[in-house]
Design a protein around this motif. Structure first.
Motif, PDB file in Angstrom:
ATOM      1  N   ALA A 112       0.817  -1.212   0.000  1.00  0.00           N
ATOM      2  CA  ALA A 112       0.000   0.000   0.000  1.00  0.00           C
ATOM      3  C   ALA A 112       0.848   1.258   0.000  1.00  0.00           C
ATOM      4  N   GLY A 113       2.122   1.110  -0.323  1.00  0.00           N
ATOM      5  CA  GLY A 113       2.997   2.271  -0.406  1.00  0.00           C
ATOM      6  C   GLY A 113       3.690   2.636   0.884  1.00  0.00           C
ATOM      7  N   GLU A 114       3.581   1.779   1.915  1.00  0.00           N
ATOM      8  CA  GLU A 114       4.250   2.083   3.187  1.00  0.00           C
ATOM      9  C   GLU A 114       5.761   2.159   2.962  1.00  0.00           C
ATOM     10  N   PRO A 115       6.420   3.182   3.502  1.00  0.00           N
ATOM     11  CA  PRO A 115       7.879   3.296   3.308  1.00  0.00           C
ATOM     12  C   PRO A 115       8.657   2.208   4.035  1.00  0.00           C
ATOM     13  N   LEU A 116       8.153   1.785   5.189  1.00  0.00           N
ATOM     14  CA  LEU A 116       8.824   0.745   5.975  1.00  0.00           C
ATOM     15  C   LEU A 116       7.902  -0.462   6.066  1.00  0.00           C
ATOM     16  N   MET A 117       8.244  -1.493   5.292  1.00  0.00           N
ATOM     17  CA  MET A 117       7.376  -2.666   5.216  1.00  0.00           C
ATOM     18  C   MET A 117       8.182  -3.855   4.730  1.00  0.00           C
ATOM     19  N   ALA A 118       7.790  -5.043   5.164  1.00  0.00           N
ATOM     20  CA  ALA A 118       8.403  -6.274   4.674  1.00  0.00           C
ATOM     21  C   ALA A 118       7.311  -7.314   4.482  1.00  0.00           C
ATOM     22  N   PHE A 119       7.554  -8.232   3.563  1.00  0.00           N
ATOM     23  CA  PHE A 119       6.617  -9.314   3.281  1.00  0.00           C
ATOM     24  C   PHE A 119       7.378 -10.634   3.273  1.00  0.00           C
ATOM     25  N   THR A 120       6.691 -11.679   3.651  1.00  0.00           N
ATOM     26  CA  THR A 120       7.234 -13.022   3.500  1.00  0.00           C
ATOM     27  C   THR A 120       6.194 -13.866   2.785  1.00  0.00           C
ATOM     28  N   GLY A 121       6.614 -14.532   1.719  1.00  0.00           N
ATOM     29  CA  GLY A 121       5.684 -15.303   0.911  1.00  0.00           C
ATOM     30  C   GLY A 121       5.626 -16.760   1.331  1.00  0.00           C
ATOM     31  N   ALA A 144       9.058 -22.042   7.720  1.00  0.00           N
ATOM     32  CA  ALA A 144       9.919 -20.963   8.210  1.00  0.00           C
ATOM     33  C   ALA A 144       9.142 -19.654   8.270  1.00  0.00           C
ATOM     34  N   ARG A 145       9.431 -18.849   9.268  1.00  0.00           N
ATOM     35  CA  ARG A 145       8.711 -17.589   9.453  1.00  0.00           C
ATOM     36  C   ARG A 145       9.122 -16.535   8.424  1.00  0.00           C
ATOM     37  N   PHE A 146      10.399 -16.523   8.060  1.00  0.00           N
ATOM     38  CA  PHE A 146      10.920 -15.480   7.161  1.00  0.00           C
ATOM     39  C   PHE A 146      12.126 -16.080   6.473  1.00  0.00           C
ATOM     40  N   ILE A 147      12.060 -16.203   5.154  1.00  0.00           N
ATOM     41  CA  ILE A 147      13.118 -16.927   4.442  1.00  0.00           C
ATOM     42  C   ILE A 147      13.500 -16.168   3.177  1.00  0.00           C
ATOM     43  N   THR A 148      14.790 -16.092   2.915  1.00  0.00           N
ATOM     44  CA  THR A 148      15.273 -15.284   1.794  1.00  0.00           C
ATOM     45  C   THR A 148      14.967 -15.884   0.431  1.00  0.00           C
ATOM     46  N   ALA A 149      14.469 -17.119   0.383  1.00  0.00           N
ATOM     47  CA  ALA A 149      14.031 -17.670  -0.893  1.00  0.00           C
ATOM     48  C   ALA A 149      12.741 -17.004  -1.371  1.00  0.00           C
ATOM     49  N   ASN A 150      12.059 -16.313  -0.451  1.00  0.00           N
ATOM     50  CA  ASN A 150      10.793 -15.654  -0.819  1.00  0.00           C
ATOM     51  C   ASN A 150      10.456 -14.590   0.219  1.00  0.00           C
ATOM     52  N   CYS A 151      11.134 -13.473   0.129  1.00  0.00           N
ATOM     53  CA  CYS A 151      10.804 -12.356   1.022  1.00  0.00           C
ATOM     54  C   CYS A 151      10.997 -11.048   0.271  1.00  0.00           C
ATOM     55  N   VAL A 152      10.378 -10.019   0.794  1.00  0.00           N
ATOM     56  CA  VAL A 152      10.389  -8.697   0.158  1.00  0.00           C
ATOM     57  C   VAL A 152      10.541  -7.633   1.237  1.00  0.00           C
ATOM     58  N   CYS A 153      11.337  -6.613   0.947  1.00  0.00           N
ATOM     59  CA  CYS A 153      11.461  -5.464   1.846  1.00  0.00           C
ATOM     60  C   CYS A 153      11.394  -4.194   1.014  1.00  0.00           C
ATOM     61  N   THR A 154      10.853  -3.144   1.593  1.00  0.00           N
ATOM     62  CA  THR A 154      11.008  -1.861   0.927  1.00  0.00           C
ATOM     63  C   THR A 154      12.480  -1.469   1.012  1.00  0.00           C
ATOM     64  N   MET A 170      27.560 -18.102   5.271  1.00  0.00           N
ATOM     65  CA  MET A 170      26.898 -19.205   4.585  1.00  0.00           C
ATOM     66  C   MET A 170      25.397 -18.938   4.589  1.00  0.00           C
ATOM     67  N   ALA A 171      24.674 -19.723   3.804  1.00  0.00           N
ATOM     68  CA  ALA A 171      23.216 -19.574   3.744  1.00  0.00           C
ATOM     69  C   ALA A 171      22.598 -20.205   4.984  1.00  0.00           C
ATOM     70  N   TRP A 172      22.715 -19.513   6.112  1.00  0.00           N
ATOM     71  CA  TRP A 172      22.220 -20.043   7.377  1.00  0.00           C
ATOM     72  C   TRP A 172      22.061 -18.916   8.381  1.00  0.00           C
ATOM     73  N   ARG A 173      20.855 -18.708   8.852  1.00  0.00           N
ATOM     74  CA  ARG A 173      20.495 -17.750   9.894  1.00  0.00           C
ATOM     75  C   ARG A 173      20.555 -16.291   9.462  1.00  0.00           C
ATOM     76  N   GLU A 174      21.042 -15.990   8.260  1.00  0.00           N
ATOM     77  CA  GLU A 174      21.075 -14.585   7.843  1.00  0.00           C
ATOM     78  C   GLU A 174      19.670 -14.047   7.621  1.00  0.00           C
ATOM     79  N   ASP A 175      18.723 -14.929   7.260  1.00  0.00           N
ATOM     80  CA  ASP A 175      17.345 -14.495   7.077  1.00  0.00           C
ATOM     81  C   ASP A 175      16.684 -14.204   8.430  1.00  0.00           C
ATOM     82  N   SER A 176      16.910 -15.074   9.414  1.00  0.00           N
ATOM     83  CA  SER A 176      16.364 -14.826  10.752  1.00  0.00           C
ATOM     84  C   SER A 176      16.963 -13.558  11.359  1.00  0.00           C
ATOM     85  N   LEU A 178      17.889 -10.848   9.762  1.00  0.00           N
ATOM     86  CA  LEU A 178      17.193  -9.696   9.186  1.00  0.00           C
ATOM     87  C   LEU A 178      15.781  -9.590   9.761  1.00  0.00           C
ATOM     88  N   GLU A 179      15.106 -10.731   9.891  1.00  0.00           N
ATOM     89  CA  GLU A 179      13.761 -10.720  10.470  1.00  0.00           C
ATOM     90  C   GLU A 179      13.773 -10.122  11.867  1.00  0.00           C
TER      91      GLU A 179
END
Length: 323
Positions: A112-121, A144-154, A170-176, A178-179
């Protein structure tokens, strides 16, 4: 027309997988000129560059190739990508995924145009009827609650949080990580069940579970940064079963060396009980084919030692009391 969404894909030396991912992005039901794809190679990679250049020549995607000067990990690659992004929304996926044709459309309609927003698919991991242990573990990404294979941030959210912590090499815990920083700064994270990405399980060699234990060192880093959130959402308690198996083994060895046969026998019994429970748990939802069962038995003997080693190594490396 300005870009609406920038898609960031970290990759390294996996041109065949990347090609399949790009095919699905070229089939998006979304204006081709409204999104861009930024492929970031985690180090110089001629084959990946050739793949991107070939796609650029097709004019089916607005695509950019960017190599890092050295291998630094997917977190660093994603940071380099989003900092180049032209769109107000930055979508992350991986080179071994297959985004649904309506993935970008669902994302754009949800914002909806929010400047600060994130989505997880939503992530879907297709499994065979009798999966291996590795396939079953990969499928747990679906929850998973928030995963970089399918997430979006403004872009503004990424700028405010600083993006990914590049110490996660490595591809481990970097997504958590950020979450947790999004939560810490009260940036909303909204789940989009219709923004779907399919994540097929890659082929893995024998004993892959042993190699995977190295990732455990980054548990300590995440715990150091967010101890309460780590215990709430990742591991509510230490892996006492692993420590129990190791202690029983050490007691058994010490007893044998000192000639205390009855103590050694009791320690062996304790170790066997914990080990059997561990093997049964790994086989509960997975293949009972004999090669797989043998692999589970052998790797289950070794995993506690490797896991504890890498967890303690992480505690030492990141100077935190963690086990």
């Amino acid at each position: 027309m300005g870009k609406k969404i920038s898609v960031i894909i970290p990759t390294y030396c996996r041109p065949a997988l990347l090609t399949e991912c790009l095919k699905t992005l070229a089939q998006q039901h979304f204006d081709r000129d409204a999104f861009e794809v930024i492929v970031v190679s985690d180090g110089p990679d001629l084959l990946t560059k050739q793949v991107v250049v070939s796609w650029k020549h097709t004019s089916l995607l607005d695509i950019v190739y960017m190599p890092l000067d050295a291998k630094k990990g997917p977190a660093a690659a994603r940071n380099a990508g989003w900092k180049l992004a032209k769109g107000p929304l930055v979508a992350f996926t991986d080179d071994d995924t297959r985004p649904d044709p309506f993935w970008l459309q669902q994302i754009w309609e949800a914002w909806a145009g929010e400047p600060l927003m994130a989505f997880t698919g939503r992530l879907i991991v297709p499994l065979p009827p009798a999966p291996t242990d590795y396939e079953w573990n990969t499928a747990q990404l679906e929850t998973a609650r928030f995963i970089t294979a399918n997430c979006v941030c403004t872009r503004e959210a990424l700028e405010q949080t600083g993006g990914f912590d590049e110490r996660f090499e490595m591809a481990w815990r970097e997504d958590s990580d950020l979450e947790f920083r999004l939560l810490q700064q009260n940036i909303p994270i909204r789940h989009l069940p219709d923004a779907i990405v399919v994540h097929p399980v890659r082929a893995a060699g024998w004993g892959v579970s042993l190699r995977e234990q190295r990732k455990a060192m980054f548990n300590a880093l995440l715990y150091k940064k967010f101890p309460k959130l780590y215990r709430k959402w990742i591991h509510p308690r230490p892996l006492w079963e692993y420590y129990g198996m190791i202690i029983f083994c050490l007691v058994m060895l010490g007893a044998l060396l000192s000639g205390a046969g009855s103590v050694a026998l009791l320690a062996l019994l304790g170790w066997m009980i914990l080990l059997t429970a561990f093997i049964r748990r790994r086989l509960a939802h997975t293949s009972r084919a004999w090669p797989h069962v043998v692999e589970m038995i052998i790797t289950s003997v070794l995993i506690p030692f490797l896991s504890v080693y890498w967890n303690l190594y992480g505690a030492w490396r990141y100077k935190v009391l963690y086990w």
